[in-house]
Scaffold this active site. Sequence first.
Site, PDB file in Angstrom:
ATOM      1  N   THR A 134       0.852  -1.183   0.000  1.00 51.70           N
ATOM      2  CA  THR A 134       0.000   0.000   0.000  1.00 51.70           C
ATOM      3  C   THR A 134       0.887   1.233   0.000  1.00 51.70           C
ATOM      4  O   THR A 134       1.893   1.269   0.702  1.00 51.70           O
ATOM      5  CB  THR A 134      -0.842   0.025   1.297  1.00 51.70           C
ATOM      6  OG1 THR A 134      -1.688  -1.104   1.313  1.00 51.70           O
ATOM      7  CG2 THR A 134      -1.668   1.290   1.401  1.00 51.70           C
ATOM      8  N   VAL A 147     -12.361  -5.793   1.947  1.00 54.81           N
ATOM      9  CA  VAL A 147     -11.837  -4.438   2.084  1.00 54.81           C
ATOM     10  C   VAL A 147     -10.928  -4.403   3.307  1.00 54.81           C
ATOM     11  O   VAL A 147     -11.293  -4.904   4.372  1.00 54.81           O
ATOM     12  CB  VAL A 147     -12.978  -3.411   2.236  1.00 54.81           C
ATOM     13  CG1 VAL A 147     -12.417  -2.022   2.549  1.00 54.81           C
ATOM     14  CG2 VAL A 147     -13.830  -3.367   0.967  1.00 54.81           C
ATOM     15  N   GLY A 148      -9.754  -3.836   3.153  1.00 53.15           N
ATOM     16  CA  GLY A 148      -8.817  -3.732   4.261  1.00 53.15           C
ATOM     17  C   GLY A 148      -8.896  -2.388   4.963  1.00 53.15           C
ATOM     18  O   GLY A 148      -9.919  -1.706   4.941  1.00 53.15           O
ATOM     19  N   THR A 186       0.413   0.660   6.751  1.00 56.13           N
ATOM     20  CA  THR A 186       0.584  -0.302   5.678  1.00 56.13           C
ATOM     21  C   THR A 186       0.722  -1.676   6.321  1.00 56.13           C
ATOM     22  O   THR A 186       1.054  -1.784   7.496  1.00 56.13           O
ATOM     23  CB  THR A 186       1.825   0.026   4.815  1.00 56.13           C
ATOM     24  OG1 THR A 186       1.891  -0.866   3.692  1.00 56.13           O
ATOM     25  CG2 THR A 186       3.099  -0.086   5.614  1.00 56.13           C
ATOM     26  N   GLY A 187       0.431  -2.713   5.569  1.00 56.99           N
ATOM     27  CA  GLY A 187       0.523  -4.049   6.140  1.00 56.99           C
ATOM     28  C   GLY A 187      -0.814  -4.763   6.118  1.00 56.99           C
ATOM     29  O   GLY A 187      -1.707  -4.413   5.345  1.00 56.99           O
TER      30      GLY A 187
END
Length: 324
Positions: free
Chosen positions: A181, A210-211, A232-233
């Site tokens: 990301t 969806v993250g 991020t991750g």
Amino acid sequence: MRFLKAILFFIVIFSFNACENSTSKKEKKQIIKPVVISTWNHGLVANELAWELLINGRSALDAVEVGVKTAEANPDVQTVGLGGFPDREGKVTLDACIMDQNNNCGSVAFLQHIKHPISVARKVMEETPHVMLVGEGALQFALAQGFKKEKLLTEKSKKAYEEWLVNSNYKPIINIENHDTISMLALDENGNLSGACTTSGASWKMHGRVGDSPIIGAGLFLDNEVGAAAATGMGEAIIKTAGSAMVVELMRHGKSPEAACKEVVERIYKIYKNAPDLEWLQVGFIALNKNGEYGSYCLRPGFNYAVQTKSLDNQLMDAKYKIK
């Protein structure tokens, strides 16, 4: 009596001067601006474009949008925008959000066929009464705003998907295929903060997943009086801790950007430390406070971020980490 009055007078004057000197020292704290910070090595290119806007007096909001669009348009960045790895049905679905200094924000999730979801997110922020649009509704809105449908699945990503289909084994590989990301934070010459986050999400995810990236408070959050943070991750882990919002709140209570990121990473580690498959988990945060101080922290080695200021050329830095 006159002696007591004189003593009282000097005490008042001394206290006033001490207070004034203390305030003066606080006011003299150097503010570094502009500043731009972004995630991963593709943040270097993103920073270059964002920096050009910042040093020419453009807003942090314009800078972060233009900056992250470089990754969205680059088919070699296979975790963002064009050429992003598809879900397990072979469809590229994108998530993004953006936030300005007035706490205005916009977001899109599960968006297909549009190369620049970050720009659609900004339109959601500026042209609608809503914060988030998803799926078909987000696509309809984008088309109504003049965005063009495009084929996002490149031959390179299609080939990777076909190879994955042989075993269809969903096992994230940290720092390689699932966690690139791009998140960006900026502080402009006017002392205003903005942030952006955009991704194609976890490779081979379930259709509809969806993250954290489009979720204000998870993938991105800022308070213009305090600072900004982005993540991020593995999104599920970040959502469970409202990660970016918590980083900002910790900065509000006096933590440095790095210390605030570290505390939230440690909270995530506490949740997952007994998980049998901890080796798949990576999370990282970047943070930028109102004074232009920045920092980062991640769960395990491998996460890096790019920073540029007037005194620091655009540099890629390795984040400190929890698990040795």
